[in-house]
Design a protein around this motif. Structure first.
Motif, PDB file in Angstrom:
ATOM      1  N   SER A   1     -17.913 -53.443  -0.832  1.00  0.00           N
ATOM      2  CA  SER A   1     -17.555 -52.103  -0.381  1.00  0.00           C
ATOM      3  C   SER A   1     -16.451 -52.068   0.667  1.00  0.00           C
ATOM      4  CB  SER A   1     -18.785 -51.390   0.199  1.00  0.00           C
ATOM      5  OG  SER A   1     -19.784 -51.221  -0.787  1.00  0.00           O
ATOM      6  N   TYR A   2     -16.310 -53.132   1.432  1.00  0.00           N
ATOM      7  CA  TYR A   2     -15.274 -53.128   2.461  1.00  0.00           C
ATOM      8  C   TYR A   2     -14.868 -54.561   2.815  1.00  0.00           C
ATOM      9  CZ  TYR A   2     -19.468 -53.723   5.386  1.00  0.00           C
ATOM     10  OH  TYR A   2     -20.656 -54.165   5.908  1.00  0.00           O
ATOM     11  N   ALA A   3     -13.716 -54.665   3.483  1.00  0.00           N
ATOM     12  CA  ALA A   3     -13.196 -55.965   3.917  1.00  0.00           C
ATOM     13  C   ALA A   3     -12.669 -55.821   5.338  1.00  0.00           C
ATOM     14  CB  ALA A   3     -12.092 -56.441   2.992  1.00  0.00           C
ATOM     15  N   ILE A   4     -12.742 -56.919   6.087  1.00  0.00           N
ATOM     16  CA  ILE A   4     -12.269 -56.953   7.469  1.00  0.00           C
ATOM     17  C   ILE A   4     -11.301 -58.122   7.614  1.00  0.00           C
ATOM     18  CG2 ILE A   4     -12.919 -56.899   9.899  1.00  0.00           C
ATOM     19  CD1 ILE A   4     -14.480 -54.832   8.365  1.00  0.00           C
ATOM     20  N   ILE A   5     -10.067 -57.822   8.035  1.00  0.00           N
ATOM     21  CA  ILE A   5      -9.083 -58.866   8.313  1.00  0.00           C
ATOM     22  C   ILE A   5      -9.139 -59.170   9.807  1.00  0.00           C
ATOM     23  CG2 ILE A   5      -6.630 -59.475   8.349  1.00  0.00           C
ATOM     24  CD1 ILE A   5      -6.225 -57.559   6.009  1.00  0.00           C
ATOM     25  N   LEU A   6      -9.309 -60.422  10.134  1.00  0.00           N
ATOM     26  CA  LEU A   6      -9.266 -60.849  11.539  1.00  0.00           C
ATOM     27  C   LEU A   6      -7.863 -61.344  11.843  1.00  0.00           C
ATOM     28  CD1 LEU A   6     -12.651 -62.737  12.042  1.00  0.00           C
ATOM     29  CD2 LEU A   6     -11.940 -60.568  13.080  1.00  0.00           C
ATOM     30  N   GLY A   7      -7.159 -60.627  12.703  1.00  0.00           N
ATOM     31  CA  GLY A   7      -5.807 -61.010  13.071  1.00  0.00           C
ATOM     32  C   GLY A   7      -5.785 -62.089  14.129  1.00  0.00           C
ATOM     33  N   ALA A   8      -4.660 -62.765  14.213  1.00  0.00           N
ATOM     34  CA  ALA A   8      -4.522 -63.867  15.168  1.00  0.00           C
ATOM     35  C   ALA A   8      -4.545 -63.379  16.614  1.00  0.00           C
ATOM     36  CB  ALA A   8      -3.222 -64.628  14.896  1.00  0.00           C
ATOM     37  N   GLY A   9      -4.191 -62.117  16.838  1.00  0.00           N
ATOM     38  CA  GLY A   9      -4.118 -61.602  18.204  1.00  0.00           C
ATOM     39  C   GLY A   9      -5.406 -61.003  18.722  1.00  0.00           C
ATOM     40  N   GLY A  10      -6.506 -61.113  17.960  1.00  0.00           N
ATOM     41  CA  GLY A  10      -7.781 -60.602  18.419  1.00  0.00           C
ATOM     42  C   GLY A  10      -8.142 -59.250  17.853  1.00  0.00           C
ATOM     43  N   GLU A  11      -7.214 -58.634  17.110  1.00  0.00           N
ATOM     44  CA  GLU A  11      -7.493 -57.342  16.516  1.00  0.00           C
ATOM     45  C   GLU A  11      -8.170 -57.509  15.155  1.00  0.00           C
ATOM     46  OE1 GLU A  11      -3.629 -58.839  14.981  1.00  0.00           O
ATOM     47  OE2 GLU A  11      -4.664 -58.825  16.902  1.00  0.00           O
ATOM     48  N   PHE A  12      -8.766 -56.428  14.662  1.00  0.00           N
ATOM     49  CA  PHE A  12      -9.297 -56.467  13.309  1.00  0.00           C
ATOM     50  C   PHE A  12      -8.788 -55.262  12.522  1.00  0.00           C
ATOM     51  CE2 PHE A  12     -12.587 -53.950  15.504  1.00  0.00           C
ATOM     52  CZ  PHE A  12     -12.790 -52.904  14.611  1.00  0.00           C
TER      53      PHE A  12
END
Length: 204
Positions: free
Chosen positions: A168-179
């Protein structure tokens, strides 16, 4: 990696609506000379919002071989970078090259280090998070937030980011700490983002 399976999975996460492919009637180069994975994306969902909302996949009519033997097939959302492949590499699993805008003109082609199949899936995930999906959210993650996200199965892991999620959903974890979160079910995504207890910069 079965690129077609991964790409279909991504499209299903983005929207429940039908997607639209490109017609090769007026293709700028011979259809058979286009790498197989790029041809698949063009036919399956090339004209869909997924490939136009942020970084853009070029319409097949714009494909051509330049003076250096490269075919540009995608451009960064602000036109700062274009991506292409070496036409002489054939229509199989080719490497992606990029060139940057420098003082008003694009510089030399430089190998990016990714195969075109991986590139197409990766750019699709970023486009989904940047406006192509039915619903999306951006937030600031903490160590606790990241641990909650990392409990979810890994959906995609190229060399520069990780995607966790479900059907149902996806979460990208960025290198700078954001999602960056996106999905096809607003209620489920909102419930998960709320459970993170993180600063949510935007959700639409």
């Amino acid at each position: 990696m079965d690129m077609r399976t991964e790409y279909r999975k991504l499209v299903n996460l983005v929207t429940r609506d039908p997607v639209v492919g490109f017609d090769f009637t007026d293709c700028g180069i011979a259809k058979e000379s286009i790498p197989e994975s790029l041809r698949f994306v063009y036919e399956f969902a090339g004209a869909a919002k997924l490939n136009q909302a942020h970084n853009r996949l070029l319409n097949p009519v714009k494909l051509s071989v330049d003076e250096n033997g490269f075919v540009a097939f995608a451009e960064e959302n602000q036109g700062v970078v274009i991506w292409g492949y070496l036409a002489s590499d054939g229509n199989g699993e080719v490497m992606v090259y990029q060139r940057y805008l420098e003082n008003g003109t694009y510089g030399a082609w430089v190998e990016e280090g990714r195969l075109i199949s991986e590139f197409l899936v990766s750019i699709g995930y970023w486009n989904a998070a940047m406006g192509a999906a039915d619903v999306s959210a951006v937030g600031e993650s903490s160590e606790t937030t990241r641990k909650k996200i990392e409990v979810l199965p890994v959906l995609w892991k190229p060399f520069d980011f990780t995607v966790h999620g479900n059907d149902s959903y996806a979460i990208i974890l960025g290198a700078g700490g954001e999602f960056y979160a996106f999905g096809n079910n607003a209620n489920e995504l909102r419930a998960f983002v709320d459970s993170l207890d993180a600063a949510c910069l935007d959700m639409g």
